[in-house]
Design a protein around this motif. Sequence first.
Motif, short mmCIF file in Angstrom:
data_model
loop_
_atom_site.label_atom_id
_atom_site.label_comp_id
_atom_site.label_asym_id
_atom_site.label_seq_id
_atom_site.Cartn_x
_atom_site.Cartn_y
_atom_site.Cartn_z
N ALA A 1 0.83 -1.21 0.00
CA ALA A 1 0.00 0.00 0.00
C ALA A 1 0.86 1.25 0.00
CB ALA A 1 -0.93 -0.01 1.22
N ALA A 2 1.94 1.24 0.79
CA ALA A 2 2.82 2.40 0.85
C ALA A 2 3.58 2.59 -0.46
CB ALA A 2 3.80 2.24 2.01
N ALA A 3 4.06 1.49 -1.05
CA ALA A 3 4.84 1.58 -2.29
C ALA A 3 4.02 2.13 -3.44
CB ALA A 3 5.42 0.21 -2.65
N ALA A 4 2.73 1.76 -3.50
CA ALA A 4 1.88 2.16 -4.62
C ALA A 4 0.98 3.34 -4.31
CB ALA A 4 1.02 0.97 -5.05
N SER A 5 1.02 3.84 -3.07
CA SER A 5 0.15 4.94 -2.62
C SER A 5 -1.32 4.63 -2.89
CB SER A 5 0.55 6.27 -3.30
OG SER A 5 1.85 6.65 -2.90
N VAL A 6 -1.73 3.46 -2.46
CA VAL A 6 -3.13 3.04 -2.58
C VAL A 6 -3.60 2.57 -1.21
CG1 VAL A 6 -2.93 2.37 -5.00
CG2 VAL A 6 -2.46 0.68 -3.21
N GLY A 7 -4.91 2.43 -1.09
CA GLY A 7 -5.47 1.85 0.12
C GLY A 7 -5.83 0.39 -0.13
N VAL A 8 -5.90 -0.39 0.95
CA VAL A 8 -6.32 -1.79 0.86
C VAL A 8 -7.42 -2.00 1.89
CG1 VAL A 8 -5.64 -4.21 1.17
CG2 VAL A 8 -4.06 -2.59 0.09
N VAL A 9 -8.51 -2.63 1.44
CA VAL A 9 -9.62 -2.97 2.32
C VAL A 9 -9.74 -4.49 2.36
CG1 VAL A 9 -12.10 -2.79 2.75
CG2 VAL A 9 -10.86 -0.84 1.81
N LEU A 10 -9.63 -5.06 3.56
CA LEU A 10 -9.76 -6.50 3.75
C LEU A 10 -11.14 -6.84 4.30
CD1 LEU A 10 -6.39 -7.35 5.56
CD2 LEU A 10 -6.92 -7.60 3.13
N GLN A 11 -11.61 -8.02 3.97
CA GLN A 11 -12.78 -8.61 4.62
C GLN A 11 -12.23 -9.61 5.64
OE1 GLN A 11 -15.79 -7.43 4.11
NE2 GLN A 11 -15.05 -6.09 2.45
N GLU A 12 -12.27 -9.24 6.90
CA GLU A 12 -11.57 -10.02 7.93
C GLU A 12 -12.00 -11.48 7.94
OE1 GLU A 12 -9.86 -8.43 11.98
OE2 GLU A 12 -12.01 -8.81 12.17
N ARG A 13 -13.31 -11.73 7.78
CA ARG A 13 -13.80 -13.11 7.83
C ARG A 13 -13.37 -13.92 6.62
NH1 ARG A 13 -19.98 -13.17 10.30
NH2 ARG A 13 -19.39 -12.75 12.47
N ALA A 14 -12.94 -13.26 5.56
CA ALA A 14 -12.51 -13.98 4.36
C ALA A 14 -11.08 -14.49 4.47
CB ALA A 14 -12.64 -13.09 3.13
N VAL A 15 -10.29 -13.96 5.42
CA VAL A 15 -8.90 -14.38 5.57
C VAL A 15 -8.88 -15.78 6.17
CG1 VAL A 15 -6.68 -13.86 6.62
CG2 VAL A 15 -8.18 -11.99 5.90
N PRO A 16 -8.30 -16.77 5.47
CA PRO A 16 -8.32 -18.15 5.97
C PRO A 16 -7.33 -18.38 7.11
CG PRO A 16 -7.19 -18.06 3.86
CD PRO A 16 -7.68 -16.67 4.13
N VAL A 17 -7.86 -18.46 8.32
CA VAL A 17 -7.05 -18.74 9.51
C VAL A 17 -7.49 -20.10 10.06
CG1 VAL A 17 -6.38 -17.98 11.81
CG2 VAL A 17 -6.89 -16.28 10.04
N PRO A 18 -6.63 -21.12 10.05
CA PRO A 18 -7.01 -22.43 10.58
C PRO A 18 -7.44 -22.33 12.04
CG PRO A 18 -4.92 -22.55 9.41
CD PRO A 18 -5.23 -21.11 9.56
N GLY B 1 -17.85 -3.39 11.79
CA GLY B 1 -16.94 -2.27 12.05
C GLY B 1 -15.72 -2.31 11.15
N THR B 2 -14.86 -1.33 11.31
CA THR B 2 -13.62 -1.24 10.53
C THR B 2 -12.47 -0.96 11.47
OG1 THR B 2 -14.81 -0.37 8.61
CG2 THR B 2 -12.44 -0.05 8.66
N ARG B 3 -11.36 -1.67 11.27
CA ARG B 3 -10.18 -1.41 12.08
C ARG B 3 -8.97 -1.24 11.18
NH1 ARG B 3 -6.61 -5.82 13.32
NH2 ARG B 3 -7.30 -7.79 12.38
N VAL B 4 -8.03 -0.46 11.64
CA VAL B 4 -6.78 -0.26 10.90
C VAL B 4 -5.87 -1.45 11.17
CG1 VAL B 4 -4.73 1.19 10.65
CG2 VAL B 4 -6.97 2.24 10.98
N VAL B 5 -5.32 -2.01 10.10
CA VAL B 5 -4.32 -3.07 10.21
C VAL B 5 -2.96 -2.41 9.95
CG1 VAL B 5 -3.56 -5.32 9.35
CG2 VAL B 5 -6.00 -4.76 9.39
N ASP B 6 -2.30 -2.04 11.00
CA ASP B 6 -1.11 -1.20 10.89
C ASP B 6 0.13 -2.03 10.62
OD1 ASP B 6 0.28 1.12 10.79
OD2 ASP B 6 0.02 1.66 12.89
N LEU B 7 1.18 -1.36 10.15
CA LEU B 7 2.48 -2.00 10.01
C LEU B 7 3.02 -2.27 11.40
CD1 LEU B 7 4.78 -2.79 7.97
CD2 LEU B 7 5.75 -0.53 8.43
N PRO B 8 3.43 -3.51 11.70
CA PRO B 8 3.97 -3.77 13.04
C PRO B 8 5.27 -3.02 13.25
CG PRO B 8 4.37 -5.64 11.60
CD PRO B 8 3.48 -4.71 10.83
#
Length: 362
Positions: free
Chosen positions: A259-276, A346-353
């Motif tokens: 996102a930083a390299a391309a100067s774009v935003g990214v929106v995730l759907q948290e429930r779509a992320v496959p976490v075992p 809701g929406t939360r920021v997923v920040d760079l650690p």
Amino acid sequence: MEPAADADGAARPAPDFSGWTCPAPLRGGQRIVLGHGGGGALSAELVEHVFVPAFGGRALSTLADSAALEIDGARLAFSTDSFVVRPLFFPGGSIGDLAVNGTVNDLAMSGARPAYLSCGFILEEGVEVGSVARIAEALGAAARTAGVEVATGDTKVVEAGRGDGVYLNTAGIGVIPHGVDIRPQRAAPGDVVIVSGAIGLHGVAVLSRREGLEFEVGIESDCAALGGLVADMLAVTRELHVLRDPTRGGVAAALNEIAAAASVGVVLQERAVPVPEQVAAACSMLGLDPMYVANEGKLLAFVPRAEADAVLAAMRRHPLGAEAAVIGECVPDHPGMVVARTGLGGTRVVDLPLGEQLPRIC
């Protein structure tokens, strides 16, 4: 500070904090801390303020997983990586597997067909020769599986107590096919974000062995070479904008870097992320966020929406992409920022650690 008093009124000395250290890495210090190797904000600052000014050069400027070079008309990808994982052997792999797959995957993230590796062993005096042989055998087997040849190498030995058994460095070169231009700066609004499978397995597997933890269901590292999966994706379309393997810092760090390299935003759907389930349970118990846990056999892809269905289908036909899923999209809003839409609306920021939840993970 006034000395504290016991219940009977007797004075007792104030606690001495002089030997304490903060478990979280702090910015602004004059010394390296573990967080500088974690793939997060501290790593980025070290690269930006120390290494890039010292080295310079056009090839370095993209700060991708591998450099794209042109030599006598041939387009080559070139990458190097060092491995300091502890322990040396873990469920699903070893430092030998990591040394091959980590570098092969960095080459593949530029669309290259990996071809040759170098390998440097840094051994601590006293390490068992049998352990070194096991690592070398694992490294050779992983190279054959990945279709690359270890063409050159080096060995150094340091005094006992000056290392941690075995450190490895591998560098690799590969050939980039004609018409392929994959780099972080190409992410564009409208791109679909795809992950190739379940996240968090590698970091939790290494941590479980390191700390002697036992979970109800065994967790193994996802360590694997992704060159074949990328080749199948490119067979569908050369219009892959970005590929990234989310190793140190996990999915969260990789998406923030893009996102930083391309100067774009990214929106995730948290429930779509496959976490075992077992990863989610382990992270909940340990206070970790799976989005920040390292992976060693997964990739993120930014693909134009018109190509997304075909690319996703090709990924799911490959063994390493069978669980591939669309997890978000690239947007023109909030450039440089990643946000997640939660299951509760809701929406939360997923920040760079800042650093790394789990140091010495690769």
